[in-house]
Design an enzyme around this catalytic site. Sequence first.
Site, PDB file in Angstrom:
ATOM      1  N   CYS A 271       0.814  -1.218   0.000  1.00 22.42           N
ATOM      2  CA  CYS A 271       0.000   0.000   0.000  1.00 22.42           C
ATOM      3  C   CYS A 271       0.851   1.272   0.000  1.00 22.42           C
ATOM      4  O   CYS A 271       0.312   2.365  -0.196  1.00 22.42           O
ATOM      5  CB  CYS A 271      -0.951  -0.008   1.189  1.00 22.42           C
TER       6      CYS A 271
ATOM      7  N   HIS B 199      -3.569   6.822   2.356  1.00 22.71           N
ATOM      8  CA  HIS B 199      -3.949   5.480   1.920  1.00 22.71           C
ATOM      9  C   HIS B 199      -5.322   5.108   2.491  1.00 22.71           C
ATOM     10  O   HIS B 199      -5.551   5.225   3.696  1.00 22.71           O
ATOM     11  CB  HIS B 199      -2.897   4.469   2.371  1.00 22.71           C
TER      12      HIS B 199
ATOM     13  N   ASN C 133     -10.214  -0.722  -0.216  1.00 25.64           N
ATOM     14  CA  ASN C 133      -8.754  -0.586  -0.212  1.00 25.64           C
ATOM     15  C   ASN C 133      -8.207  -1.200  -1.495  1.00 25.64           C
ATOM     16  O   ASN C 133      -8.221  -2.417  -1.666  1.00 25.64           O
ATOM     17  CB  ASN C 133      -8.210  -1.318   1.024  1.00 25.64           C
TER      18      ASN C 133
HETATM   19  O1  UT7 Z   1      -3.826  -1.521   3.614  1.00 30.38           O
HETATM   20  C1  UT7 Z   1      -2.920  -1.848   4.613  1.00 30.38           C
HETATM   21  C2  UT7 Z   1      -3.229  -3.122   5.211  1.00 30.38           C
HETATM   22  N1  UT7 Z   1      -4.500  -3.318   5.855  1.00 30.38           N
HETATM   23  C3  UT7 Z   1      -5.014  -2.473   6.801  1.00 30.38           C
HETATM   24  O2  UT7 Z   1      -4.596  -1.395   7.074  1.00 30.38           O
HETATM   25  C4  UT7 Z   1      -6.183  -3.030   7.555  1.00 30.38           C
HETATM   26  C5  UT7 Z   1      -6.089  -2.688   9.023  1.00 30.38           C
HETATM   27  N2  UT7 Z   1      -7.085  -3.331   9.812  1.00 30.38           N
HETATM   28  C6  UT7 Z   1      -8.419  -3.065   9.738  1.00 30.38           C
HETATM   29  O3  UT7 Z   1      -8.847  -2.301   8.900  1.00 30.38           O
HETATM   30  C7  UT7 Z   1      -9.332  -3.713  10.736  1.00 30.38           C
HETATM   31  O4  UT7 Z   1      -8.555  -4.361  11.717  1.00 30.38           O
HETATM   32  C8  UT7 Z   1     -10.339  -4.733  10.129  1.00 30.38           C
HETATM   33  C9  UT7 Z   1     -11.379  -3.994   9.296  1.00 30.38           C
HETATM   34  C10 UT7 Z   1      -9.618  -5.758   9.265  1.00 30.38           C
HETATM   35  C11 UT7 Z   1     -11.070  -5.447  11.244  1.00 30.38           C
HETATM   36  O5  UT7 Z   1     -11.715  -4.517  12.086  1.00 30.38           O
HETATM   37  P1  UT7 Z   1     -11.490  -4.555  13.675  1.00 30.38           P
HETATM   38  O6  UT7 Z   1     -12.320  -3.495  14.241  1.00 30.38           O
HETATM   39  O7  UT7 Z   1     -10.008  -4.491  13.936  1.00 30.38           O
HETATM   40  O8  UT7 Z   1     -12.088  -5.959  14.050  1.00 30.38           O
HETATM   41  P2  UT7 Z   1     -11.372  -7.170  14.789  1.00 30.38           P
HETATM   42  O9  UT7 Z   1     -10.496  -7.919  13.852  1.00 30.38           O
HETATM   43  O10 UT7 Z   1     -10.811  -6.698  16.084  1.00 30.38           O
HETATM   44  O11 UT7 Z   1     -12.650  -8.076  15.106  1.00 30.38           O
HETATM   45  C12 UT7 Z   1     -13.679  -7.633  16.015  1.00 30.38           C
HETATM   46  C13 UT7 Z   1     -14.826  -8.630  15.938  1.00 30.38           C
HETATM   47  C14 UT7 Z   1     -14.372 -10.060  16.069  1.00 30.38           C
HETATM   48  O12 UT7 Z   1     -15.352 -10.769  16.798  1.00 30.38           O
HETATM   49  P3  UT7 Z   1     -15.150 -11.077  18.360  1.00 30.38           P
HETATM   50  O13 UT7 Z   1     -13.880 -11.866  18.448  1.00 30.38           O
HETATM   51  O14 UT7 Z   1     -15.049  -9.729  19.026  1.00 30.38           O
HETATM   52  O15 UT7 Z   1     -16.384 -11.844  18.709  1.00 30.38           O
HETATM   53  C15 UT7 Z   1     -14.337 -10.565  14.656  1.00 30.38           C
HETATM   54  O16 UT7 Z   1     -14.514 -11.952  14.561  1.00 30.38           O
HETATM   55  O17 UT7 Z   1     -15.468  -8.527  14.659  1.00 30.38           O
HETATM   56  C16 UT7 Z   1     -15.504  -9.821  14.045  1.00 30.38           C
HETATM   57  N3  UT7 Z   1     -15.379  -9.618  12.607  1.00 30.38           N
HETATM   58  C17 UT7 Z   1     -16.442  -9.430  11.809  1.00 30.38           C
HETATM   59  N4  UT7 Z   1     -17.762  -9.356  12.064  1.00 30.38           N
HETATM   60  C18 UT7 Z   1     -18.599  -9.132  11.027  1.00 30.38           C
HETATM   61  C19 UT7 Z   1     -14.260  -9.593  11.861  1.00 30.38           C
HETATM   62  N5  UT7 Z   1     -14.562  -9.384  10.572  1.00 30.38           N
HETATM   63  C20 UT7 Z   1     -15.922  -9.273  10.522  1.00 30.38           C
HETATM   64  C21 UT7 Z   1     -16.834  -9.039   9.471  1.00 30.38           C
HETATM   65  N6  UT7 Z   1     -18.131  -8.956   9.758  1.00 30.38           N
HETATM   66  N7  UT7 Z   1     -16.437  -8.873   8.188  1.00 30.38           N
END
Ligand code: UT7
Length: 338
Positions: A121, A261, A291
Amino acid sequence: MTRTNLAPNKAAITAIGSYVPDEVLTNQDLEQMVETNDEWIQSRTGIRERRIAKSPSHSTGYMAIKAAENLCAKNNIDPKTIDLVLVATITPDYQVSSTAPYVASQIGATNAFGYDISAACSGFLYGMTAAAAYITSGQYQRVLLIGADKMSSIVDYTDRATCIIFGDGAGAVLFEPSINTFGFESAQHGSNGIGRDYLNIHDGGSLHPINDTTFAEKRHLVQQEGRTVFKYAVKHMSEASQKVLTKHALSHEDINYVIAHQANKRILDATAHQLGIAKEKVLTNIEHYGNTTAATLPLVLSDFEKKFKTGDKLLFTAFGGGFTWGAAYLTWNYDYKK
Ligand code: UT7
């Protein structure tokens, strides 16, 4: 307008082009594919829809060519006058050969050489620094920098943690010697190899060549530990940006626009907050494209080109796999006239 072969003080972006596929993948579509919902995706990422190049022949190279042709057509640029084509991408058409030489040949840039930049990225941002250096050294006069990624070719559409984020697209800019006092001012870059533990495609490289189990276990597709990547992204984008501001004795109020980004709207908001920059100055189109990796910065430039006025102060920042990151300061070079 006279351009000379003497080394100029600055390199400037003088033209922009872009391309996104017609096919739209909405949050509602994703609800049918994985266990997710529109409310979660919008509130956690800011994304409503993304573009997907469904046709197999609509590769990264295809999208890069379309963006470059759009730039040349809009700005009456003869491709034969281009000296160098850089393509920032992590989804090249082939692992061997580079995509850039193909793009150069296809658009008729027959006097150019080309190569790819692989910095995920941050690829386009690193490419900006490289393009500006080629110009200010006096070596080349016209560098076409393209950011293009077909993320749908490496995304696992059964993994809700990654498939909701990414989309496909391409953007292109032309760097030339500045004919006024404005242009690329400076950049701060950083990297940390720890990043490959948190964001990678595990198999298919020299460390883990493709084998019989690779496909079954989907180790040829992108995987990430999103929460960790999120924290590193906010920290490094804001620190790199602050270094650039300090170097140029700029306060957050001096900056007209931030071009960052488009990984996650919450990352953009948190970075703006760290820098004390008003959220409204951070230009976003993540809601429509998701993204697109190396394409996000030029797609923002393309969507907001009409807004920019000569002398505007633009802060760029990016973070990506590796980890790689950086920030750049650029003073805008022209008023939109088309
Ligand atoms: O481009 C450069 C590289 N990438 C990035 O910069 C991405 C950086 N990271 C992010 O954008 C975020 O971390 C994500 C969008 C990938 C995830 O969001 P988050 O707020 O960090 O969620 P999390 O991974 O901490 O998950 C929170 C909860 C989890 O459930 P529990 O364990 O709290 O019960 C996940 O299982 O949300 C759940 N979850 C979802 N729920 C519904 C994870 N993905 C999803 C989903 N839909 N798509």
